[in-house]
Design a protein around this motif. Structure first.
Motif, PDB file in Angstrom:
ATOM      1  N   ARG A  37       0.918  -1.291  -0.055  1.00  0.00           N
ATOM      2  CA  ARG A  37      -0.029  -0.148   0.196  1.00  0.00           C
ATOM      3  C   ARG A  37       0.808   1.171  -0.109  1.00  0.00           C
ATOM      4  NH1 ARG A  37      -2.865  -0.443   6.034  1.00  0.00           N
ATOM      5  NH2 ARG A  37      -0.783   0.173   7.350  1.00  0.00           N
ATOM      6  N   GLN A  38       0.115   2.171  -0.575  1.00  0.00           N
ATOM      7  CA  GLN A  38       0.907   3.574  -0.485  1.00  0.00           C
ATOM      8  C   GLN A  38      -0.023   4.716   0.048  1.00  0.00           C
ATOM      9  OE1 GLN A  38       2.668   4.395  -4.136  1.00  0.00           O
ATOM     10  NE2 GLN A  38       4.343   6.072  -3.144  1.00  0.00           N
ATOM     11  N   ALA A  39       0.268   5.287   1.184  1.00  0.00           N
ATOM     12  CA  ALA A  39      -0.363   6.459   1.667  1.00  0.00           C
ATOM     13  C   ALA A  39      -0.115   7.733   0.948  1.00  0.00           C
ATOM     14  CB  ALA A  39      -0.091   6.255   3.044  1.00  0.00           C
ATOM     15  N   ARG A  44       5.633   3.503  -0.694  1.00  0.00           N
ATOM     16  CA  ARG A  44       4.863   2.266  -0.685  1.00  0.00           C
ATOM     17  C   ARG A  44       5.278   0.989   0.237  1.00  0.00           C
ATOM     18  NH1 ARG A  44       3.607  -0.304  -6.736  1.00  0.00           N
ATOM     19  NH2 ARG A  44       3.136   1.822  -6.877  1.00  0.00           N
ATOM     20  N   GLU A  45       4.691   0.755   1.140  1.00  0.00           N
ATOM     21  CA  GLU A  45       5.055  -0.427   2.094  1.00  0.00           C
ATOM     22  C   GLU A  45       4.366  -1.780   1.994  1.00  0.00           C
ATOM     23  OE1 GLU A  45       4.113   0.807   5.973  1.00  0.00           O
ATOM     24  OE2 GLU A  45       1.841   0.967   5.506  1.00  0.00           O
ATOM     25  N   TRP A  46       5.313  -2.653   2.354  1.00  0.00           N
ATOM     26  CA  TRP A  46       4.430  -4.001   2.091  1.00  0.00           C
ATOM     27  C   TRP A  46       3.261  -4.233   3.447  1.00  0.00           C
ATOM     28  CZ3 TRP A  46       5.868  -7.499   6.413  1.00  0.00           C
ATOM     29  CH2 TRP A  46       5.422  -9.054   6.358  1.00  0.00           C
ATOM     30  N   VAL A  47       2.294  -5.152   3.059  1.00  0.00           N
ATOM     31  CA  VAL A  47       1.431  -5.223   3.845  1.00  0.00           C
ATOM     32  C   VAL A  47       1.082  -6.742   4.463  1.00  0.00           C
ATOM     33  CG1 VAL A  47      -1.191  -5.198   4.475  1.00  0.00           C
ATOM     34  CG2 VAL A  47       0.013  -3.171   3.095  1.00  0.00           C
ATOM     35  N   ALA A  48       1.205  -7.490   3.315  1.00  0.00           N
ATOM     36  CA  ALA A  48       0.646  -9.066   3.693  1.00  0.00           C
ATOM     37  C   ALA A  48       1.634  -9.648   2.354  1.00  0.00           C
ATOM     38  CB  ALA A  48      -0.669  -9.323   3.719  1.00  0.00           C
ATOM     39  N   LEU A  83     -10.907  -1.511  10.354  1.00  0.00           N
ATOM     40  CA  LEU A  83      -9.972  -0.535   9.685  1.00  0.00           C
ATOM     41  C   LEU A  83      -9.808   0.797  10.238  1.00  0.00           C
ATOM     42  CD1 LEU A  83     -11.368  -1.503   6.060  1.00  0.00           C
ATOM     43  CD2 LEU A  83      -8.979  -1.312   6.613  1.00  0.00           C
ATOM     44  N   LYS A  84      -8.841   1.463  10.002  1.00  0.00           N
ATOM     45  CA  LYS A  84      -8.339   2.516  10.900  1.00  0.00           C
ATOM     46  C   LYS A  84      -8.109   3.712   9.879  1.00  0.00           C
ATOM     47  CE  LYS A  84      -5.940  -0.104  14.276  1.00  0.00           C
ATOM     48  NZ  LYS A  84      -4.714  -0.370  15.128  1.00  0.00           N
ATOM     49  N   PRO A  85      -8.271   5.003  10.261  1.00  0.00           N
ATOM     50  CA  PRO A  85      -8.028   5.897   9.326  1.00  0.00           C
ATOM     51  C   PRO A  85      -6.608   5.749   8.635  1.00  0.00           C
ATOM     52  CG  PRO A  85      -9.224   6.728  11.304  1.00  0.00           C
ATOM     53  CD  PRO A  85      -8.978   5.331  11.316  1.00  0.00           C
ATOM     54  N   GLU A  86      -5.671   5.356   9.541  1.00  0.00           N
ATOM     55  CA  GLU A  86      -4.296   5.217   9.146  1.00  0.00           C
ATOM     56  C   GLU A  86      -4.126   4.163   8.084  1.00  0.00           C
ATOM     57  OE1 GLU A  86      -5.194   5.198  11.978  1.00  0.00           O
ATOM     58  OE2 GLU A  86      -4.020   4.236  13.305  1.00  0.00           O
ATOM     59  N   ASP A  87      -5.148   3.282   7.686  1.00  0.00           N
ATOM     60  CA  ASP A  87      -5.142   2.206   6.714  1.00  0.00           C
ATOM     61  C   ASP A  87      -5.313   2.884   5.408  1.00  0.00           C
ATOM     62  OD1 ASP A  87      -6.309  -0.206   9.013  1.00  0.00           O
ATOM     63  OD2 ASP A  87      -4.441   0.094   8.333  1.00  0.00           O
ATOM     64  N   THR A  88      -5.790   4.323   5.500  1.00  0.00           N
ATOM     65  CA  THR A  88      -6.153   4.909   4.100  1.00  0.00           C
ATOM     66  C   THR A  88      -4.923   4.927   2.936  1.00  0.00           C
ATOM     67  OG1 THR A  88      -8.008   6.348   5.197  1.00  0.00           O
ATOM     68  CG2 THR A  88      -6.716   7.032   3.032  1.00  0.00           C
ATOM     69  N   ALA A  89      -5.199   4.504   1.759  1.00  0.00           N
ATOM     70  CA  ALA A  89      -3.925   4.303   0.868  1.00  0.00           C
ATOM     71  C   ALA A  89      -4.450   3.614  -0.256  1.00  0.00           C
ATOM     72  CB  ALA A  89      -3.141   3.402   1.571  1.00  0.00           C
ATOM     73  N   VAL A  90      -3.593   3.516  -1.391  1.00  0.00           N
ATOM     74  CA  VAL A  90      -3.871   2.830  -2.720  1.00  0.00           C
ATOM     75  C   VAL A  90      -3.261   1.568  -2.294  1.00  0.00           C
ATOM     76  CG1 VAL A  90      -3.363   2.845  -4.977  1.00  0.00           C
ATOM     77  CG2 VAL A  90      -4.140   4.972  -3.985  1.00  0.00           C
ATOM     78  N   TYR A  91      -3.860   0.423  -2.764  1.00  0.00           N
ATOM     79  CA  TYR A  91      -3.313  -0.891  -2.277  1.00  0.00           C
ATOM     80  C   TYR A  91      -3.170  -1.430  -3.649  1.00  0.00           C
ATOM     81  CZ  TYR A  91      -4.517  -0.440   2.703  1.00  0.00           C
ATOM     82  OH  TYR A  91      -4.601  -0.282   3.984  1.00  0.00           O
ATOM     83  N   TYR A  92      -1.885  -2.145  -3.750  1.00  0.00           N
ATOM     84  CA  TYR A  92      -1.424  -2.858  -4.882  1.00  0.00           C
ATOM     85  C   TYR A  92      -1.120  -4.460  -4.504  1.00  0.00           C
ATOM     86  CZ  TYR A  92      -0.351   2.167  -6.318  1.00  0.00           C
ATOM     87  OH  TYR A  92      -0.232   3.288  -6.638  1.00  0.00           O
ATOM     88  N   GLU A 106      -2.474  -2.902 -11.281  1.00  0.00           N
ATOM     89  CA  GLU A 106      -3.045  -1.490 -10.745  1.00  0.00           C
ATOM     90  C   GLU A 106      -3.655  -1.372  -9.434  1.00  0.00           C
ATOM     91  OE1 GLU A 106      -4.182  -0.340 -15.333  1.00  0.00           O
ATOM     92  OE2 GLU A 106      -5.602  -0.133 -13.580  1.00  0.00           O
ATOM     93  N   GLY A 107      -3.334   0.010  -8.703  1.00  0.00           N
ATOM     94  CA  GLY A 107      -3.979   0.080  -7.387  1.00  0.00           C
ATOM     95  C   GLY A 107      -5.202   0.320  -7.439  1.00  0.00           C
ATOM     96  N   THR A 108      -5.927  -0.052  -6.103  1.00  0.00           N
ATOM     97  CA  THR A 108      -7.259   0.307  -5.779  1.00  0.00           C
ATOM     98  C   THR A 108      -7.062   0.895  -4.420  1.00  0.00           C
ATOM     99  OG1 THR A 108      -9.519  -0.688  -5.344  1.00  0.00           O
ATOM    100  CG2 THR A 108      -7.582  -1.854  -4.447  1.00  0.00           C
ATOM    101  N   LEU A 109      -8.140   2.139  -4.436  1.00  0.00           N
ATOM    102  CA  LEU A 109      -7.923   3.051  -3.239  1.00  0.00           C
ATOM    103  C   LEU A 109      -9.022   2.822  -2.221  1.00  0.00           C
ATOM    104  CD1 LEU A 109      -7.177   5.887  -2.101  1.00  0.00           C
ATOM    105  CD2 LEU A 109      -8.980   7.015  -3.515  1.00  0.00           C
ATOM    106  N   VAL A 110      -8.515   2.765  -0.943  1.00  0.00           N
ATOM    107  CA  VAL A 110      -9.057   2.466   0.392  1.00  0.00           C
ATOM    108  C   VAL A 110      -9.083   3.697   1.194  1.00  0.00           C
ATOM    109  CG1 VAL A 110      -9.322   1.067   2.455  1.00  0.00           C
ATOM    110  CG2 VAL A 110      -8.649  -0.012   0.119  1.00  0.00           C
ATOM    111  N   THR A 111     -10.229   4.300   1.633  1.00  0.00           N
ATOM    112  CA  THR A 111     -10.313   5.276   2.202  1.00  0.00           C
ATOM    113  C   THR A 111     -11.301   5.178   3.558  1.00  0.00           C
ATOM    114  OG1 THR A 111     -10.215   6.957   0.315  1.00  0.00           O
ATOM    115  CG2 THR A 111     -11.080   7.671   2.266  1.00  0.00           C
TER     116      THR A 111
END
Length: 114
Positions: A37-39, A44-48, A83-92, A106-111
Motif C-alpha cells: 500500500r501507499q498512503a 509504498r510499504e509491504w502489507v501481507a 479498519l483505521k484511518p491510517e489504513d487509508t492508501a492505494v493498495y497494490y 493497478e492500485g485500488t483506493l481504500v479510504t
C-alpha cells in the motif's frame, strides 16, 4: 502477466473491506503473492504476503488483515477488518516468479473515514 485489483472504497473506521486481485496466469506458478500500500505522501510499504504457502503480515495490520488465495479463480484476496484511518492508501497486488520477475497490479483506493 496482468493483475487486476478491485474492491476498494470508502469505509468507516472499524469497518471491513475485501480486496481482490485477479491474475491472468495460474497463480500456483508464482513464488510470492503480496499486497502493498501507499498512503498519500509516503513510500509504498509491504502489507501481507504468501511465500510458498506461508503467510506473513506487517506489524501494523497483524490480527486485522488476512491474505488468501483461490487457485481455481487465480485470485488473491486481502480481507481487511477493524479498519483505521491510517489504513487509508492505494493498495497494490504483487506477484513474483523467479524466471520472469515481479509484476504489479493497478492500485485500488481504500479510504477509511467517518
Amino acid at each position: 502477466v496482468q493483475l487486476q485489483a478491485s474492491g476498494g472504497g470508502l469505509v468507516q473506521p472499524g469497518g471491513s473491506l475485501r480486496l481482490s486481485c485477479a491474475a491472468s496466469l495460474n497463480i500456483l506458478t508464482f513464488h510470492t503473492l503480496a499486497w502493498y500500500r501507499q498512503a498519500p505522501g509516503k513510500q509504498r510499504e509491504w502489507v501481507a504476503r504468501i511465500i510458498s504457502g506461508i503467510t506473513n503480515y506487517a506489524d501494523s495490520v497483524k490480527g486485522r488483515f488476512a491474505i488468501s488465495r483461490d487457485n481455481a479463480e487465480n485470485t488473491v484476496y486481502l480481507q481487511m477488518n477493524s479498519l483505521k484511518p491510517e489504513d487509508t492508501a492505494v493498495y497494490y497486488c504483487y506477484a513474483y516468479r523467479g524466471d520472469v520477475g515481479g509484476y504489479w497490479g493497478e492500485g485500488t483506493l481504500v479510504t477509511v473515514s467517518s
